[in-house]
Design a protein around this motif. Sequence first.
Motif, PDB file in Angstrom:
ATOM      1  N   ASP A  75      43.955  85.358  64.781  1.00 36.95           N
ATOM      2  CA  ASP A  75      43.999  84.035  65.401  1.00 36.95           C
ATOM      3  C   ASP A  75      45.122  83.191  64.798  1.00 36.95           C
ATOM      4  OD1 ASP A  75      41.783  84.949  66.645  1.00 36.95           O
ATOM      5  OD2 ASP A  75      40.356  83.719  65.519  1.00 36.95           O
ATOM      6  N   HIS A 116      41.003  80.698  74.274  1.00 39.70           N
ATOM      7  CA  HIS A 116      41.491  81.397  73.080  1.00 39.70           C
ATOM      8  C   HIS A 116      41.860  82.870  73.363  1.00 39.70           C
ATOM      9  CE1 HIS A 116      41.247  82.855  68.875  1.00 39.70           C
ATOM     10  NE2 HIS A 116      40.612  83.874  69.405  1.00 39.70           N
ATOM     11  N   HIS A 167      45.557  85.051  72.992  1.00 39.41           N
ATOM     12  CA  HIS A 167      45.907  86.345  72.370  1.00 39.41           C
ATOM     13  C   HIS A 167      46.805  87.139  73.318  1.00 39.41           C
ATOM     14  CE1 HIS A 167      43.621  86.977  68.630  1.00 39.41           C
ATOM     15  NE2 HIS A 167      42.598  86.337  69.167  1.00 39.41           N
ATOM     16  N   SER A 215      39.057  91.932  68.560  1.00 36.82           N
ATOM     17  CA  SER A 215      39.119  90.907  67.523  1.00 36.82           C
ATOM     18  C   SER A 215      37.723  90.665  66.990  1.00 36.82           C
ATOM     19  CB  SER A 215      39.691  89.629  68.128  1.00 36.82           C
ATOM     20  OG  SER A 215      38.809  89.152  69.122  1.00 36.82           O
TER      21      SER A 215
HETATM   22 MG    MG Z   1      40.646  85.759  68.190  1.00 42.27          MG
END
Ligand code: MG
Length: 327
Positions: A288, A112, A116, A135
């Motif tokens: 996200d 993940h 980004h 984040s």
């Molecule tokens: Mg994130």
Amino acid sequence: MLGLGIESTAHTFSCAVIEKKGKKGKILSDIKKIYRPENGEGIHPREASRHHIEYSSSVLSECLQDAKISIKDLDIISYAAGPGLGPCLRVGAVVARSLASFYDIPIYPVNHAIGHIELGKLLTGAKNPLVLLVSGGHTMLLAFSDKQWRVFGETLDITLGQLLDQFGRSIGFASPCGKNIEDLAVTSTNYVSLPYSVKGNDVSFSGLLSATKSIAKKSKKDACYSLQETAFAMIAESVERALSFTGKKELMIVGGVAANKRLSEMLKDVCKRHRSKFFVVPLKFAGDCGSQICWTGILESGVKPSTSLKDTFVTQSWRLDSVKINY
Ligand code: MG
Ligand code: AMP
């Protein structure tokens, strides 16, 4: 080539379709539904996963409709395999696995955090940046070297997103609170002194969180203003040292907190001093979203075979600096 990406690591369930032509990627659709806890409460992993289960099919169909494609047109499917909350990660993985096995489409588990960064590079055009990933789940300074992202500073306790969300919840906002804090912060210019904690090139926010909660009893707006000024100055100091150390001529901010205008303003000043170019991921794609996962899956599919269904795990604590990158 057409890819579908599925994101479900924490509060967001999102699906996106990207078309790759040559080296370019075009986002055909990106649909998301965000789980919002009650005011003052944090993410409850089981409730968030229930939310994702409830919305997964409608988000997927809207995404395919928006992109004007059918599942059979897809060349690959990718899903966020970590890091994140176990129950949430499993929802995305189950959706991806079911589609991949029923329609016989190659599947790619994606980190993940790398999602980004890769989407940030696609959308900003940054080539070889120092990356600030800020984040809900990360606060990291990274530079790419010898097939891996290397860490040049990170948080020693909570992330910048957690700092903002935990403080915001303590004054009654609903999570995620970054935008509410930003809006209240611009109504004050009264700086109240707060703990400033940079250790080496790492930052620590827990003392700052407790101290800000206590000054909020007098004035919420002064607390929001002072919190932003202090936390962002700590980040700016680490960024400045990392720019100087790595000699990078580009800085790129990604992650949900990249949406904050004051943070960008401070970092632009740092870049000016170091004659580095400043890039920030567009607001819509800062938090996200499926496009992050989709684009990274597409890049991986160019250099490695798909993962066998029996190996499509999720890993709650999968650090991005452990991933080898060959594309
Ligand atoms: Mg994130
Ligand atoms: P992510 O985990 O990448 O989806 O990012 C979510 C985090 O971004 C949460 O902690 C939010 O509070 C934070 N965030 C979103 N918008 C802003 C903003 N305008 N200013 C500061 N933080 C923000």
